[in-house]
Design a protein around this motif. Structure first.
Motif, PDB file in Angstrom:
ATOM      1  N   GLU A 288      31.927  33.146  42.534  1.00  0.00           N
ATOM      2  CA  GLU A 288      31.616  34.560  42.727  1.00  0.00           C
ATOM      3  C   GLU A 288      32.808  35.386  43.189  1.00  0.00           C
ATOM      4  OE1 GLU A 288      28.691  35.484  45.691  1.00  0.00           O
ATOM      5  OE2 GLU A 288      29.287  33.848  46.993  1.00  0.00           O
ATOM      6  N   GLY A 289      33.995  34.949  42.862  1.00  0.00           N
ATOM      7  CA  GLY A 289      35.148  35.763  43.224  1.00  0.00           C
ATOM      8  C   GLY A 289      36.457  35.116  42.831  1.00  0.00           C
TER       9      GLY A 289
ATOM     10  N   ARG B 128      20.756  43.059  37.912  1.00  0.00           N
ATOM     11  CA  ARG B 128      20.011  43.007  39.182  1.00  0.00           C
ATOM     12  C   ARG B 128      19.356  41.652  39.341  1.00  0.00           C
ATOM     13  NH1 ARG B 128      15.033  42.575  37.436  1.00  0.00           N
ATOM     14  NH2 ARG B 128      14.292  43.866  35.700  1.00  0.00           N
ATOM     15  N   SER B 129      18.888  41.394  40.552  1.00  0.00           N
ATOM     16  CA  SER B 129      18.142  40.156  40.798  1.00  0.00           C
ATOM     17  C   SER B 129      16.684  40.353  40.406  1.00  0.00           C
ATOM     18  CB  SER B 129      18.251  39.757  42.272  1.00  0.00           C
ATOM     19  OG  SER B 129      17.727  40.792  43.095  1.00  0.00           O
ATOM     20  N   GLY B 130      15.893  39.298  40.540  1.00  0.00           N
ATOM     21  CA  GLY B 130      14.476  39.397  40.194  1.00  0.00           C
ATOM     22  C   GLY B 130      14.212  38.866  38.806  1.00  0.00           C
TER      23      GLY B 130
ATOM     24  N   SER C 240      26.190  40.366  37.714  1.00  0.00           N
ATOM     25  CA  SER C 240      27.444  40.728  37.062  1.00  0.00           C
ATOM     26  C   SER C 240      28.546  40.926  38.105  1.00  0.00           C
ATOM     27  CB  SER C 240      27.282  42.035  36.280  1.00  0.00           C
ATOM     28  OG  SER C 240      26.256  41.937  35.321  1.00  0.00           O
ATOM     29  N   PRO C 241      29.735  40.396  37.848  1.00  0.00           N
ATOM     30  CA  PRO C 241      30.842  40.611  38.780  1.00  0.00           C
ATOM     31  C   PRO C 241      31.447  42.004  38.627  1.00  0.00           C
ATOM     32  CG  PRO C 241      31.587  39.309  36.921  1.00  0.00           C
ATOM     33  CD  PRO C 241      30.109  39.523  36.728  1.00  0.00           C
TER      34      PRO C 241
ATOM     35  N   CYS D 133      30.558  35.265  38.533  1.00  0.00           N
ATOM     36  CA  CYS D 133      29.397  36.085  38.905  1.00  0.00           C
ATOM     37  C   CYS D 133      29.718  36.851  40.178  1.00  0.00           C
ATOM     38  CB  CYS D 133      28.176  35.206  39.201  1.00  0.00           C
ATOM     39  SG  CYS D 133      27.794  33.926  38.006  1.00  0.00           S
ATOM     40  N   SER D 134      28.756  37.592  40.653  1.00  0.00           N
ATOM     41  CA  SER D 134      28.725  38.083  42.024  1.00  0.00           C
ATOM     42  C   SER D 134      27.368  37.683  42.595  1.00  0.00           C
ATOM     43  CB  SER D 134      28.901  39.606  42.081  1.00  0.00           C
ATOM     44  OG  SER D 134      27.790  40.264  41.473  1.00  0.00           O
ATOM     45  N   HIS D 135      27.228  37.735  43.896  1.00  0.00           N
ATOM     46  CA  HIS D 135      25.940  37.521  44.571  1.00  0.00           C
ATOM     47  C   HIS D 135      25.230  36.239  44.121  1.00  0.00           C
ATOM     48  CE1 HIS D 135      26.056  41.417  46.548  1.00  0.00           C
ATOM     49  NE2 HIS D 135      26.401  41.963  45.387  1.00  0.00           N
TER      50      HIS D 135
END
Length: 210
Positions: free
Chosen positions: A11-12, A63-65, A39-40, A30-32
């Protein structure tokens, strides 16, 4: 084990650099990751692209979910895909479902057309689909989708080993299957002996990155 591909989920920038140093064959940026990967940032994508030599996939997830997206979110995904293509990314990762939790094939084709000539991995949204075998059959018909990431509808890849073995047997010659779900450098050998797959994915697949 020498012939397998280890895909590290990072994630980075720092994690990407360390993953390559520790022996990852490829990264998914990725991010999160606490939200299963979004999305990063674009700046991070550019930094990683300019700094590592192993192949890079970029997560496209606004987004999440769940994986049912509205028009604004779809537009965001299209913009992110276009940015990746413009900047030399070779592969993107996304997953989209409809309100009945079936693969949204119209949207898969739409996003894949924008992605071309980048390769496409359909991610673990497939594990949320109503019928995972039907989902594989649908994706196989979409030539733009070259890989599918799955944990066999479980959190840990060994939870549903019978289903995963069946999926591998049915589809390994039709689409590239990447196994995920709690895979680490400590358990990879056991998991590989169970499934004899070629590609594996995990946050800690080459060790702890943070």
């Amino acid at each position: 084990m020498d012939s397998i591909i280890k895909e590290a989920c990072v994630e980075g920038y720092q994690e990407a650099m360390l993953a390559e140093k520790l022996g990852a064959d490829r990264i998914e940026l990725c991010s999160h990751l606490d939200k299963d990967g979004l999305s990063p940032e674009r700046e991070t994508i550019l930094d990683v692209l300019s700094s590592i030599s192993i192949p890079i996939k970029i997560m496209i997830r606004p987004r999440s979910g769940n994986f049912v997206y509205n028009k604004k979110e779809i537009y965001q995904m299209e913009e992110e895909i276009s940015f990746c293509k413009t900047n030399g990314v070779k592969e993107v990762v996304f997953g989209v479902l409809d309100t009945q939790n079936r693969i949204d094939m119209d949207l898969v084709k739409r996003l894949s057309n924008i992605s071309y000539p980048m390769r496409v991995t359909f991610h673990k949204a497939i594990d949320c689909s109503a019928n995972i075998k039907e989902a594989f059959e649908q994706l196989i018909k979409c030539k733009a989708v070259t890989s599918v990431l799955t944990s066999g509808k479980g959190k840990f890849v060994l939870e549903n080993r019978t289903l995963i073995k069946e999926i591998i047997q049915l589809y390994k010659d039709k689409i590239n299957i990447i196994l995920a779900g709690g895979i680490t450098n400590d358990n990879l050998d056991k998991i590989h002996k169970t499934f004899h797959c070629i590609e594996y994915h995990g946050k800690k697949i080459v060790g702890k990155l943070c």
